[in-house]
Design a protein around this motif. Structure first.
Motif, PDB file in Angstrom:
ATOM      1  N   THR A 316    -101.460 -85.697 -72.833  1.00  0.00           N
ATOM      2  CA  THR A 316    -101.463 -87.158 -72.966  1.00  0.00           C
ATOM      3  C   THR A 316    -100.053 -87.715 -72.965  1.00  0.00           C
ATOM      4  OG1 THR A 316    -103.539 -87.077 -74.217  1.00  0.00           O
ATOM      5  CG2 THR A 316    -102.193 -89.063 -74.440  1.00  0.00           C
ATOM      6  N   ARG A 317     -99.155 -87.100 -73.749  1.00  0.00           N
ATOM      7  CA  ARG A 317     -97.786 -87.610 -73.853  1.00  0.00           C
ATOM      8  C   ARG A 317     -97.025 -87.444 -72.530  1.00  0.00           C
ATOM      9  NH1 ARG A 317     -99.238 -90.533 -77.559  1.00  0.00           N
ATOM     10  NH2 ARG A 317     -98.834 -90.038 -79.757  1.00  0.00           N
ATOM     11  N   ILE A 318     -97.243 -86.355 -71.817  1.00  0.00           N
ATOM     12  CA  ILE A 318     -96.551 -86.168 -70.540  1.00  0.00           C
ATOM     13  C   ILE A 318     -97.013 -87.203 -69.523  1.00  0.00           C
ATOM     14  CG2 ILE A 318     -96.310 -84.591 -68.581  1.00  0.00           C
ATOM     15  CD1 ILE A 318     -96.307 -82.277 -70.588  1.00  0.00           C
ATOM     16  N   VAL A 346    -103.353 -75.136 -67.864  1.00  0.00           N
ATOM     17  CA  VAL A 346    -103.738 -76.449 -67.354  1.00  0.00           C
ATOM     18  C   VAL A 346    -102.515 -77.044 -66.669  1.00  0.00           C
ATOM     19  CG1 VAL A 346    -103.179 -77.561 -69.557  1.00  0.00           C
ATOM     20  CG2 VAL A 346    -104.678 -78.723 -67.920  1.00  0.00           C
ATOM     21  N   GLN A 347    -102.733 -77.625 -65.496  1.00  0.00           N
ATOM     22  CA  GLN A 347    -101.640 -78.197 -64.725  1.00  0.00           C
ATOM     23  C   GLN A 347    -101.744 -79.717 -64.742  1.00  0.00           C
ATOM     24  OE1 GLN A 347    -101.308 -76.809 -60.702  1.00  0.00           O
ATOM     25  NE2 GLN A 347     -99.808 -78.363 -60.113  1.00  0.00           N
ATOM     26  N   VAL A 348    -100.618 -80.344 -65.032  1.00  0.00           N
ATOM     27  CA  VAL A 348    -100.532 -81.807 -65.047  1.00  0.00           C
ATOM     28  C   VAL A 348     -99.559 -82.215 -63.944  1.00  0.00           C
ATOM     29  CG1 VAL A 348     -99.978 -83.843 -66.404  1.00  0.00           C
ATOM     30  CG2 VAL A 348    -100.937 -81.819 -67.527  1.00  0.00           C
ATOM     31  N   GLU A 349     -99.998 -83.145 -63.096  1.00  0.00           N
ATOM     32  CA  GLU A 349     -99.147 -83.597 -61.993  1.00  0.00           C
ATOM     33  C   GLU A 349     -99.242 -85.114 -61.887  1.00  0.00           C
ATOM     34  OE1 GLU A 349     -99.059 -81.333 -58.223  1.00  0.00           O
ATOM     35  OE2 GLU A 349     -99.583 -83.252 -57.289  1.00  0.00           O
ATOM     36  N   VAL A 350     -98.083 -85.760 -61.943  1.00  0.00           N
ATOM     37  CA  VAL A 350     -98.000 -87.218 -61.833  1.00  0.00           C
ATOM     38  C   VAL A 350     -97.016 -87.533 -60.714  1.00  0.00           C
ATOM     39  CG1 VAL A 350     -97.477 -89.384 -63.006  1.00  0.00           C
ATOM     40  CG2 VAL A 350     -98.461 -87.469 -64.296  1.00  0.00           C
ATOM     41  N   THR A 351     -97.471 -88.289 -59.709  1.00  0.00           N
ATOM     42  CA  THR A 351     -96.615 -88.629 -58.565  1.00  0.00           C
ATOM     43  C   THR A 351     -96.690 -90.118 -58.301  1.00  0.00           C
ATOM     44  OG1 THR A 351     -98.422 -88.166 -57.011  1.00  0.00           O
ATOM     45  CG2 THR A 351     -96.891 -86.359 -57.503  1.00  0.00           C
ATOM     46  N   ASP A 352     -95.609 -90.613 -57.732  1.00  0.00           N
ATOM     47  CA  ASP A 352     -95.592 -91.994 -57.261  1.00  0.00           C
ATOM     48  C   ASP A 352     -94.871 -92.015 -55.928  1.00  0.00           C
ATOM     49  OD1 ASP A 352     -92.653 -93.343 -57.622  1.00  0.00           O
ATOM     50  OD2 ASP A 352     -93.003 -91.804 -59.156  1.00  0.00           O
ATOM     51  N   PRO A 353     -95.219 -92.948 -55.027  1.00  0.00           N
ATOM     52  CA  PRO A 353     -94.629 -92.952 -53.679  1.00  0.00           C
ATOM     53  C   PRO A 353     -93.212 -93.487 -53.631  1.00  0.00           C
ATOM     54  CG  PRO A 353     -96.189 -94.749 -53.895  1.00  0.00           C
ATOM     55  CD  PRO A 353     -96.293 -93.953 -55.143  1.00  0.00           C
ATOM     56  N   MET A 372     -90.513 -84.720 -72.431  1.00  0.00           N
ATOM     57  CA  MET A 372     -91.615 -84.054 -71.747  1.00  0.00           C
ATOM     58  C   MET A 372     -91.379 -82.547 -71.670  1.00  0.00           C
ATOM     59  SD  MET A 372     -92.805 -86.660 -68.696  1.00  0.00           S
ATOM     60  CE  MET A 372     -91.169 -87.005 -68.020  1.00  0.00           C
ATOM     61  N   ARG A 373     -90.151 -82.148 -71.420  1.00  0.00           N
ATOM     62  CA  ARG A 373     -89.848 -80.712 -71.384  1.00  0.00           C
ATOM     63  C   ARG A 373     -90.095 -80.066 -72.742  1.00  0.00           C
ATOM     64  NH1 ARG A 373     -85.515 -81.188 -69.028  1.00  0.00           N
ATOM     65  NH2 ARG A 373     -86.159 -80.530 -66.943  1.00  0.00           N
ATOM     66  N   GLU A 374     -89.724 -80.758 -73.815  1.00  0.00           N
ATOM     67  CA  GLU A 374     -89.981 -80.237 -75.160  1.00  0.00           C
ATOM     68  C   GLU A 374     -91.479 -80.151 -75.446  1.00  0.00           C
ATOM     69  OE1 GLU A 374     -88.032 -78.989 -77.465  1.00  0.00           O
ATOM     70  OE2 GLU A 374     -86.288 -79.155 -76.153  1.00  0.00           O
ATOM     71  N   ARG A 375     -92.225 -81.141 -74.968  1.00  0.00           N
ATOM     72  CA  ARG A 375     -93.684 -81.105 -75.136  1.00  0.00           C
ATOM     73  C   ARG A 375     -94.269 -79.867 -74.463  1.00  0.00           C
ATOM     74  NH1 ARG A 375     -95.967 -84.594 -78.908  1.00  0.00           N
ATOM     75  NH2 ARG A 375     -94.913 -86.612 -78.795  1.00  0.00           N
ATOM     76  N   ALA A 376     -93.834 -79.620 -73.234  1.00  0.00           N
ATOM     77  CA  ALA A 376     -94.353 -78.462 -72.508  1.00  0.00           C
ATOM     78  C   ALA A 376     -93.948 -77.160 -73.192  1.00  0.00           C
ATOM     79  CB  ALA A 376     -93.840 -78.495 -71.070  1.00  0.00           C
ATOM     80  N   ARG A 377     -92.732 -77.095 -73.659  1.00  0.00           N
ATOM     81  CA  ARG A 377     -92.269 -75.878 -74.328  1.00  0.00           C
ATOM     82  C   ARG A 377     -93.038 -75.634 -75.624  1.00  0.00           C
ATOM     83  NH1 ARG A 377     -86.068 -76.030 -75.243  1.00  0.00           N
ATOM     84  NH2 ARG A 377     -86.225 -76.254 -72.978  1.00  0.00           N
TER      85      ARG A 377
END
Length: 400
Positions: A316-318, A346-353, A372-377
Motif C-alpha cells: 500500500t505504501r509503495i 509479490v511484485q508491485v509495478e507502478v508506471t506512468d507515461p 519505498m526502498r526501506e519498505r521493501a527491505r
C-alpha cells in the motif's frame, strides 16, 4: 589518602620506604639503648636498608629488583644470621616480581629458595671471603660449603618465600581478570550506547517515514486539485466550488490520518499489526483519492491475493508513494498499478507515461524513493526505480 594515590608509583613507594626506614631506625635505636638487641646490631640495620631499597623499587623495576636482591643480598649482608627477619627482603622481592607479572611463579620460587640457601650457608661471611682470604679463596669456599646444612633452619624460610611468590602471582591474576572485566564492561557499555543510538535513529526514521507517507500523499492530492481549480477558475466557477469542497474534506482526512499515525507511533506498535491479513482497503482508498485529484489510475489486483499485514502495508505504501510522485514530478495524468503474486513473492509495478516535470523533487533530495526502498527491505524484498521511456517505473519484489 586520595592525594597519596594520585602521586606517581615511584613517589608512593619512595614515601613508604622512607617511613619504614625512619620507623625501623628509631625502633633499632630504642631497642639498642634498652639492651634488647644482641651485639650484631648491624645485622638488623642491613636488613632494614635492604628492605627499604626493595620497597622503593619493587613496582618501578620489579624484575631488576628481584634479580639484584636474589643475587646481591647474600653478598652485601656481612652480619651473621640472628633472625628470620633477615629473609624479609627476599620475600618482598619474590612477591613484587610475581605481582607485576615480570617472572613466572616457578622462577620466583626457585630464585628465592636458592638465595635463601646461599644466605644460610654463608651466614653473612661471603663478603668477608673476598675481603680477608685473597690467598686461598677456593679453600675458604670449600670449607664453607662442606659444613652441614641444617635443613630445619630452612623449614620456615623456604615455605615463606614460596607463599609470598604465590600470593603475588594470585594478586596479579586477580588484577588481570579485573582489568579484563572492566574492559569488557566498558565495551558492553559502548555497544549498548551504539545500539541505543541505532534504535533511536531507527525510531526517528520510522516516524519520519510514516508521517511522510501520510502527509505527502494527502498534501500532493490537495495541491494538484487546487492547481487544477485555479486553471479553470475564470471559465468554470462551479469546478472551483467542487474543488474547494473536496479540498476541505481532504484536509479533514489528512488531519485524521495524521492523528491515527501519531497514535500508532506513540503506542510503539507497527502499523501493519492493525491491518487484517490480505486487507487492501486502504490501497483502494489511496487509488480513489488519486483519481479524485485528477490522476487516472488503472489498477490490476488479484481478488484472491492474501498477504501478511507487513507485506500488505508495504504494498500500500509503495503504491501510495509512487502515485504521489506521479502527481508531483510528472506531467502525466494517468498511471498503471499492477500487483501480481508468485509462490514466494509479490511484485508491485507502478508506471506512468511521463514526461517528467522540470522541477524534479526527487533529484533535489526528496525522501520518497528512500522510504519505498526501506519498505521493501523491511518486507525482505528488493526495490528498483528509474526512467521508463519518457516516463518512470517503480518495481518492488516483496517476499511472502
Amino acid at each position: 589518602m586520595t592525594g597519596f594515590r594520585r602521586l606517581p608509583i615511584v613517589a608512593q613507594d619512595a614515601i613508604v620506604a622512607v617511613v619504614v626506614l625512619v620507623v625501623g631506625w628509631v625502633t633499632i635505636t630504642v631497642a639498642q639503648d634498652a639492651g634488647w638487641l644482641p651485639v650484631w646490631v648491624r645485622s638488623y640495620t642491613g636488613v632494614l636498608w635492604a628492605t627499604c631499597l626493595v620497597l622503593a623499587a619493587w613496582r618501578w623495576r620489579p624484575r631488576v629488583t628481584f634479580v639484584v636482591t636474589v643475587v646481591g643480598y647474600p653478598v652485601v649482608l656481612v652480619a651473621p644470621l640472628v633472625s628470620e627477619a633477615q629473609f624479609v627482603p627476599l620475600a618482598l622481592a619474590c612477591y613484587g616480581v610475581t605481582r607485576a607479572g615480570r617472572a613466572p611463579l616457578w622462577v620466583a620460587m626457585a630464585g628465592g629458595t636458592a638465595s635463601a640457601v646461599v644466605l644460610r650457608r654463608t651466614d653473612g661471611r661471603l663478603s668477608q671471603l673476598y675481603r680477608d682470604t685473597w690467598a686461598s679463596p677456593r679453600a675458604q669456599l670449600r670449607s664453607m660449603w662442606s659444613e652441614r646444612l641444617e635443613l630445619s633452619t630452612l623449614a620456615f624460610t623456604v615455605p615463606m618465600l614460596c607463599v609470598c611468590a604465590l600470593f603475588g602471582w594470585m594478586v596479579h591474576r586477580l588484577e588481570t581478570q579485573q582489568a579484563a572485566l572492566t574492559e569488557r564492561n566498558a565495551e558492553l557499555e559502548r555497544m549498548r550506547n551504539v545500539e541505543a543510538q541505532r534504535a533511536a535513529e531507527a525510531e526517528r526514521t520510522r516516524i519520519a517515514r510514516e508521517l511522510h507517507d501520510v502527509v505527502a500523499h494527502h498534501v500532493a492530492a490537495i495541491a494538484v486539485r487546487a492547481q487544477a481549480a485555479h486553471r479553470v477558475a475564470d471559465r468554470d466557477p462551479a469546478a472551483v466550488a467542487d474543488a474547494v469542497a473536496w479540498i476541505g474534506t481532504e484536509a479533514k482526512d489528512t488531519l485524521a490520518s495524521m492523528r491515527q499515525a501519531l497514535r500508532v507511533l506513540r503506542s510503539q506498535d507497527d502499523p501493519a499489526q492493525h491491518a487484517p491479513a490480505g486487507s487492501f482497503d486502504e490501497l483502494h482508498v489511496v487509488v480513489a483519492r488519486m483519481r479524485d485529484a485528477g490522476l487516472a489510475v488503472q489498477m490490476e489486483l488479484a481478488d484472491d491475493l492474501v498477504l501478511t499485514p507487513v507485506v500488505a502495508l508495504a504494498v500500500t505504501r509503495i503504491v501510495q508513494e509512487s502515485l504521489t510522485n506521479v502527481l508531483i514530478h510528472s506531467t502525466a495524468r494517468e498511471a498503471t498499478v499492477a500487483i501480481t503474486a508468485t509462490d514466494d513473492a509479490v511484485q508491485v509495478e507502478v508506471t506512468d507515461p511521463g514526461p517528467r516535470a522540470h522541477d524534479d523533487g526527487e533529484a533535489s533530495g526528496g525522501n520518497g524513493i528512500g522510504n519505498m526502498r526501506e519498505r521493501a527491505r523491511a518486507a525482505h524484498g528488493t526495490f528498483e526505480a528509474g526512467p521508463h521511456g519518457t516516463g518512470w517505473k517503480v518495481q518492488a519484489w516483496l517476499a511472502t
